[in-house]
Design a protein around this motif. Structure first.
Motif, PDB file in Angstrom:
ATOM      1  N   TRP A  95      -2.184   3.844  -8.313  1.00 35.56           N
ATOM      2  CA  TRP A  95      -2.925   5.052  -7.895  1.00 35.56           C
ATOM      3  C   TRP A  95      -4.404   4.843  -8.178  1.00 35.56           C
ATOM      4  O   TRP A  95      -4.784   4.452  -9.279  1.00 35.56           O
ATOM      5  CB  TRP A  95      -2.421   6.285  -8.643  1.00 35.56           C
TER       6      TRP A  95
ATOM      7  N   VAL B 169      -7.289   9.654  -5.331  1.00 42.37           N
ATOM      8  CA  VAL B 169      -7.314   9.413  -3.884  1.00 42.37           C
ATOM      9  C   VAL B 169      -5.995   9.889  -3.264  1.00 42.37           C
ATOM     10  O   VAL B 169      -4.923   9.668  -3.819  1.00 42.37           O
ATOM     11  CB  VAL B 169      -7.522   7.906  -3.614  1.00 42.37           C
ATOM     12  N   ASP B 170      -6.097  10.558  -2.103  1.00 40.56           N
ATOM     13  CA  ASP B 170      -4.894  10.978  -1.381  1.00 40.56           C
ATOM     14  C   ASP B 170      -4.332   9.822  -0.562  1.00 40.56           C
ATOM     15  O   ASP B 170      -5.084   9.011  -0.023  1.00 40.56           O
ATOM     16  CB  ASP B 170      -5.224  12.131  -0.426  1.00 40.56           C
ATOM     17  N   ALA B 171      -3.008   9.769  -0.448  1.00 37.92           N
ATOM     18  CA  ALA B 171      -2.373   8.764   0.400  1.00 37.92           C
ATOM     19  C   ALA B 171      -2.745   9.027   1.857  1.00 37.92           C
ATOM     20  O   ALA B 171      -2.887  10.173   2.271  1.00 37.92           O
ATOM     21  CB  ALA B 171      -0.866   8.813   0.212  1.00 37.92           C
TER      22      ALA B 171
ATOM     23  N   LYS C 139       0.801  -1.227   0.000  1.00 39.41           N
ATOM     24  CA  LYS C 139       0.000   0.000   0.000  1.00 39.41           C
ATOM     25  C   LYS C 139       0.835   1.280   0.000  1.00 39.41           C
ATOM     26  O   LYS C 139       0.350   2.334  -0.407  1.00 39.41           O
ATOM     27  CB  LYS C 139      -0.954   0.016   1.209  1.00 39.41           C
ATOM     28  N   THR C 140       2.079   1.203   0.472  1.00 42.23           N
ATOM     29  CA  THR C 140       2.892   2.419   0.534  1.00 42.23           C
ATOM     30  C   THR C 140       4.039   2.435  -0.463  1.00 42.23           C
ATOM     31  O   THR C 140       4.654   3.479  -0.672  1.00 42.23           O
ATOM     32  CB  THR C 140       3.488   2.611   1.943  1.00 42.23           C
TER      33      THR C 140
END
Lengths: 88, 147
Positions: B120, B128-130, B114-115
């Motif tokens: 995206w 979408v923002d992290a 996920k990181t």
């Protein structure tokens, strides 16, 4: 096609939308020394580019590996700029 | 095994593949689904990725998991392209001799995916923002390296 004197640049997600561009062939007389130098040259194009590239959390990859601003560049490199990832 | 694809996946089939490894005493699987977003169900959900880099990052994450825990098999599937609310989007399956390593490795892989993996999400017209909570979940594993 030869990659001599050119860098392929990719722009992903919100950055690509803001620039209206997902990929370009960056070619000019002199090679930007590093990622930071390339980013500064791109930001100097106009206000739209300056705004899109101003984000402090923008990530960069050179040849598909995450790279820091001081990462040196070579002609033929593939450079990508993108916002933090949001998969999963 | 790592796959990045537009097509849906079959959890039962993926489970059976993991079961082929005879010494497995434990299989842990995680499935991620597209959440219902922003009310308007006619809006489309889109997943972009960076072909090539995505696969190499996923390979690296799986290798790191295999070096931390004794795993028998690992499957990671991530979908890309247009999806709808409720669709399956990601699958992580891990088999091991014992449950503790299977649980830990499965959670490690999805947290790091996920990181670090270049995907995206776009909900309708909005990227979408992290999330800071996702970064914190991944950091927890990275700081544990010293233990």
């Amino acid at each position: 096609m030869s990659n001599a004197n050119a860098i392929t640049i990719l722009y992903f997600a919100s950055l690509g939308d803001a620039l209206g561009l997902s990929e370009e062939r960056f070619s000019q007389a002199s090679l930007p020394a590093d990622v930071a130098s390339l980013r500064a040259q791109l930001a100097a194009r106009d206000a739209k580019w300056a705004a899109a590239l101003s984000s402090t959390n923008l990530r960069c990859a050179v040849n598909q590996s995450l790279a820091k601003p001081e990462h040196p560049l070579c002609w033929g490199d593939e450079v990508a700029f993108f916002p933090p990832v949001t998969g999963g | 095994m790592i796959r990045v694809q537009q097509a849906d996946f079959d959890v039962a089939g993926e489970y059976r593949n993991l079961q082929q490894h005879g010494l497995a005493g434990a299989i842990v699987t995680f499935s991620g689904l597209v959440r219902d977003f922003a009310g308007d169900t006619s809006e489309r959900f889109f997943l972009q990725h960076y072909p090539g880099m995505t696969e190499s990052v996923l390979n690296k994450i799986v290798s790191q998991a295999q070096s931390r825990w004794p795993l028998l098999a690992v499957t990671v599937i991530h979908r890309v392209g247009h999806l709808q609310a409720g669709d399956q989007i990601v699958f992580v399956g891990v088999s091991s001799a014992h449950r503790k390593s299977a649980f830990a490795a499965c959670e490690y892989i999805i947290d790091l995916l996920k990181t670090e993996a270049p995907f995206w999400k776009k909900e309708g017209r909005q990227w979408v923002d992290a999330k800071q909570s996702d970064q914190a979940a991944a950091d927890r594993w990275l700081t544990a390296d010293d233990s």
